[in-house]
Write a protein that holds these residues in place. Sequence first.
Motif, PDB file in Angstrom:
ATOM      1  N   ASN A   1       0.430  -1.193   0.360  1.00  0.00           N
ATOM      2  CA  ASN A   1       0.362   0.454  -0.414  1.00  0.00           C
ATOM      3  C   ASN A   1       0.710   0.709   0.261  1.00  0.00           C
ATOM      4  O   ASN A   1       2.126   1.125   0.158  1.00  0.00           O
ATOM      5  N   ILE A   2       0.303   2.445  -0.462  1.00  0.00           N
ATOM      6  CA  ILE A   2       0.352   3.561   0.001  1.00  0.00           C
ATOM      7  C   ILE A   2       1.653   3.654   1.269  1.00  0.00           C
ATOM      8  O   ILE A   2       3.020   4.802   1.282  1.00  0.00           O
ATOM      9  N   VAL A   3       1.689   3.222   2.045  1.00  0.00           N
ATOM     10  CA  VAL A   3       2.111   3.447   3.535  1.00  0.00           C
ATOM     11  C   VAL A   3       3.459   3.007   3.555  1.00  0.00           C
ATOM     12  O   VAL A   3       4.463   3.208   3.899  1.00  0.00           O
ATOM     13  N   ASN A   4       3.672   1.994   2.923  1.00  0.00           N
ATOM     14  CA  ASN A   4       5.051   1.117   2.621  1.00  0.00           C
ATOM     15  C   ASN A   4       5.917   1.122   1.667  1.00  0.00           C
ATOM     16  O   ASN A   4       6.762   0.182   1.136  1.00  0.00           O
ATOM     17  N   ALA A   5       5.393   1.779   0.599  1.00  0.00           N
ATOM     18  CA  ALA A   5       5.404   2.060  -0.663  1.00  0.00           C
ATOM     19  C   ALA A   5       7.414   2.111  -0.401  1.00  0.00           C
ATOM     20  O   ALA A   5       8.381   1.477  -1.389  1.00  0.00           O
ATOM     21  N   GLU A   6       7.584   3.575   0.457  1.00  0.00           N
ATOM     22  CA  GLU A   6       9.380   4.055   0.504  1.00  0.00           C
ATOM     23  C   GLU A   6      10.629   1.902   1.267  1.00  0.00           C
ATOM     24  O   GLU A   6      10.821   2.101  -0.070  1.00  0.00           O
ATOM     25  N   VAL A   7       9.651   1.300   1.830  1.00  0.00           N
ATOM     26  CA  VAL A   7      10.092   0.866   2.604  1.00  0.00           C
ATOM     27  C   VAL A   7      10.242  -0.333   0.830  1.00  0.00           C
ATOM     28  O   VAL A   7      11.411  -1.144   0.951  1.00  0.00           O
ATOM     29  N   LEU A   8       9.421  -0.893  -0.377  1.00  0.00           N
ATOM     30  CA  LEU A   8       9.001  -1.681  -1.097  1.00  0.00           C
ATOM     31  C   LEU A   8      10.401  -1.500  -1.814  1.00  0.00           C
ATOM     32  O   LEU A   8      10.966  -2.048  -2.634  1.00  0.00           O
ATOM     33  N   LEU A   9      10.435   0.020  -2.184  1.00  0.00           N
ATOM     34  CA  LEU A   9      11.203   0.574  -2.904  1.00  0.00           C
ATOM     35  C   LEU A   9      12.907   0.449  -3.265  1.00  0.00           C
ATOM     36  O   LEU A   9      13.837  -0.020  -3.363  1.00  0.00           O
ATOM     37  N   THR A  10      12.712   1.265  -2.127  1.00  0.00           N
ATOM     38  CA  THR A  10      14.472   0.483  -0.683  1.00  0.00           C
ATOM     39  C   THR A  10      15.015  -0.599  -1.113  1.00  0.00           C
ATOM     40  O   THR A  10      16.141  -1.447  -1.244  1.00  0.00           O
ATOM     41  N   GLU A  11      13.340  -2.134  -0.708  1.00  0.00           N
ATOM     42  CA  GLU A  11      14.473  -3.351  -1.112  1.00  0.00           C
ATOM     43  C   GLU A  11      14.388  -3.627  -2.088  1.00  0.00           C
ATOM     44  O   GLU A  11      15.515  -4.305  -2.329  1.00  0.00           O
ATOM     45  N   ARG A  12      13.752  -3.078  -3.255  1.00  0.00           N
ATOM     46  CA  ARG A  12      14.379  -3.131  -4.936  1.00  0.00           C
ATOM     47  C   ARG A  12      15.646  -2.524  -5.222  1.00  0.00           C
ATOM     48  O   ARG A  12      16.116  -2.202  -6.562  1.00  0.00           O
ATOM     49  N   GLY A  13      16.197  -1.658  -4.379  1.00  0.00           N
ATOM     50  CA  GLY A  13      17.707  -1.013  -4.149  1.00  0.00           C
ATOM     51  C   GLY A  13      17.164   1.015  -4.992  1.00  0.00           C
ATOM     52  O   GLY A  13      17.754   0.587  -5.280  1.00  0.00           O
ATOM     53  N   ILE A  14      16.030   1.072  -5.106  1.00  0.00           N
ATOM     54  CA  ILE A  14      16.078   2.758  -5.358  1.00  0.00           C
ATOM     55  C   ILE A  14      15.437   3.009  -4.521  1.00  0.00           C
ATOM     56  O   ILE A  14      15.002   3.137  -3.230  1.00  0.00           O
ATOM     57  N   GLU A  15      16.059   4.965  -4.750  1.00  0.00           N
ATOM     58  CA  GLU A  15      16.786   5.258  -3.482  1.00  0.00           C
ATOM     59  C   GLU A  15      16.148   6.192  -3.972  1.00  0.00           C
ATOM     60  O   GLU A  15      15.384   7.020  -4.978  1.00  0.00           O
ATOM     61  N   VAL A  16      15.249   6.987  -2.651  1.00  0.00           N
ATOM     62  CA  VAL A  16      14.015   7.418  -3.048  1.00  0.00           C
ATOM     63  C   VAL A  16      14.953   9.199  -2.119  1.00  0.00           C
ATOM     64  O   VAL A  16      15.155   9.402  -0.794  1.00  0.00           O
ATOM     65  N   VAL A  17      14.773   9.904  -2.948  1.00  0.00           N
ATOM     66  CA  VAL A  17      14.511  11.256  -2.346  1.00  0.00           C
ATOM     67  C   VAL A  17      14.003  12.416  -2.674  1.00  0.00           C
ATOM     68  O   VAL A  17      13.361  12.231  -3.399  1.00  0.00           O
ATOM     69  N   GLU A  18      13.341  12.933  -1.515  1.00  0.00           N
ATOM     70  CA  GLU A  18      12.606  14.297  -1.403  1.00  0.00           C
ATOM     71  C   GLU A  18      12.995  15.711  -1.687  1.00  0.00           C
ATOM     72  O   GLU A  18      13.780  15.900  -0.787  1.00  0.00           O
ATOM     73  N   MET A  31       5.288  17.342  -9.870  1.00  0.00           N
ATOM     74  CA  MET A  31       6.374  16.396  -9.641  1.00  0.00           C
ATOM     75  C   MET A  31       7.072  15.977 -10.289  1.00  0.00           C
ATOM     76  O   MET A  31       6.632  15.551 -11.387  1.00  0.00           O
ATOM     77  N   THR A  32       8.190  15.717  -9.848  1.00  0.00           N
ATOM     78  CA  THR A  32       9.184  14.965 -11.129  1.00  0.00           C
ATOM     79  C   THR A  32       9.853  13.918 -10.525  1.00  0.00           C
ATOM     80  O   THR A  32      10.375  13.840  -9.388  1.00  0.00           O
ATOM     81  N   ALA A  33       9.614  12.894 -11.668  1.00  0.00           N
ATOM     82  CA  ALA A  33       9.966  11.512 -11.149  1.00  0.00           C
ATOM     83  C   ALA A  33      11.852  11.455 -11.836  1.00  0.00           C
ATOM     84  O   ALA A  33      11.775  11.534 -13.055  1.00  0.00           O
ATOM     85  N   GLU A  34      12.903  11.225 -11.072  1.00  0.00           N
ATOM     86  CA  GLU A  34      14.041  11.068 -12.509  1.00  0.00           C
ATOM     87  C   GLU A  34      14.594   9.597 -11.899  1.00  0.00           C
ATOM     88  O   GLU A  34      14.913   9.153 -11.085  1.00  0.00           O
ATOM     89  N   VAL A  35      14.771   8.457 -13.386  1.00  0.00           N
ATOM     90  CA  VAL A  35      15.088   7.663 -12.968  1.00  0.00           C
ATOM     91  C   VAL A  35      16.576   7.436 -14.021  1.00  0.00           C
ATOM     92  O   VAL A  35      16.573   7.698 -15.256  1.00  0.00           O
ATOM     93  N   LEU A  36      18.082   6.707 -12.638  1.00  0.00           N
ATOM     94  CA  LEU A  36      19.569   6.731 -13.677  1.00  0.00           C
ATOM     95  C   LEU A  36      18.942   4.545 -13.513  1.00  0.00           C
ATOM     96  O   LEU A  36      18.326   4.374 -12.945  1.00  0.00           O
ATOM     97  N   THR A  37      19.911   4.803 -15.212  1.00  0.00           N
ATOM     98  CA  THR A  37      19.384   3.644 -15.745  1.00  0.00           C
ATOM     99  C   THR A  37      21.696   3.379 -15.666  1.00  0.00           C
ATOM    100  O   THR A  37      21.985   3.995 -16.014  1.00  0.00           O
ATOM    101  N   LYS A  38      21.572   2.143 -15.728  1.00  0.00           N
ATOM    102  CA  LYS A  38      23.338   1.888 -15.819  1.00  0.00           C
ATOM    103  C   LYS A  38      23.353   1.807 -17.385  1.00  0.00           C
ATOM    104  O   LYS A  38      24.491   2.301 -17.717  1.00  0.00           O
ATOM    105  N   GLU A  39      22.429   0.603 -17.858  1.00  0.00           N
ATOM    106  CA  GLU A  39      22.193   1.043 -19.629  1.00  0.00           C
ATOM    107  C   GLU A  39      22.130   1.662 -20.530  1.00  0.00           C
ATOM    108  O   GLU A  39      22.842   2.343 -21.594  1.00  0.00           O
TER     109      GLU A  39
END
Length: 159
Positions: A1-18, A31-39
């Motif tokens: 759910n929306i309450v644990n979204a940050e925890v789920l993202l962190t578990e998947r290696g996704i950094e959240v910066v506000e 709202m702006t989302a920036e996604v960095l990929t290695k490729e």
Amino acid sequence: NIVNAEVLLTERGIEVVEELRHEKGAFGAMMTAEVLTKEDGCYEAAGTLFGHKMPRLVGLSGHRLEAFLDGWMLIFRHQDVPGMIGAIGTILGNHQVNIGQMAVGRTTATPGCSAIGVLNLDSEPPAEALEEVLAHKAIVDASVIHLPQAGELPAWLQG
């Protein structure tokens, strides 16, 4: 759910910066989302909400536009040359795919620069249609995504 979204993202290696900015912009809230990929490097998407249930994509990797965020979407980067919209519309029409909404944006006001198109489609385009779009000489890349219909919650938010 929306309450644990940050925890789920962190578990998947996704950094959240506000980051909050208080200077006035084009929208009351954005709202702006920036996604960095290695490729592929960095992708940036900006969105806002019109009213209570009308999300809009208002920026994509430096391109300004206003696109609906629902249903089947064809997103394509291209050179801003005459006839692009007609060519893509003809390809989709030949495959019986109807365009419900369309938005085109450029990085600058200069004709011929990098541009992006976002088409909201009434159905999923067949693979052959996407292949024809990608074969156009002015197309840089194209992809199809599917989002919930307007007014519907994504499956992961439905309880």
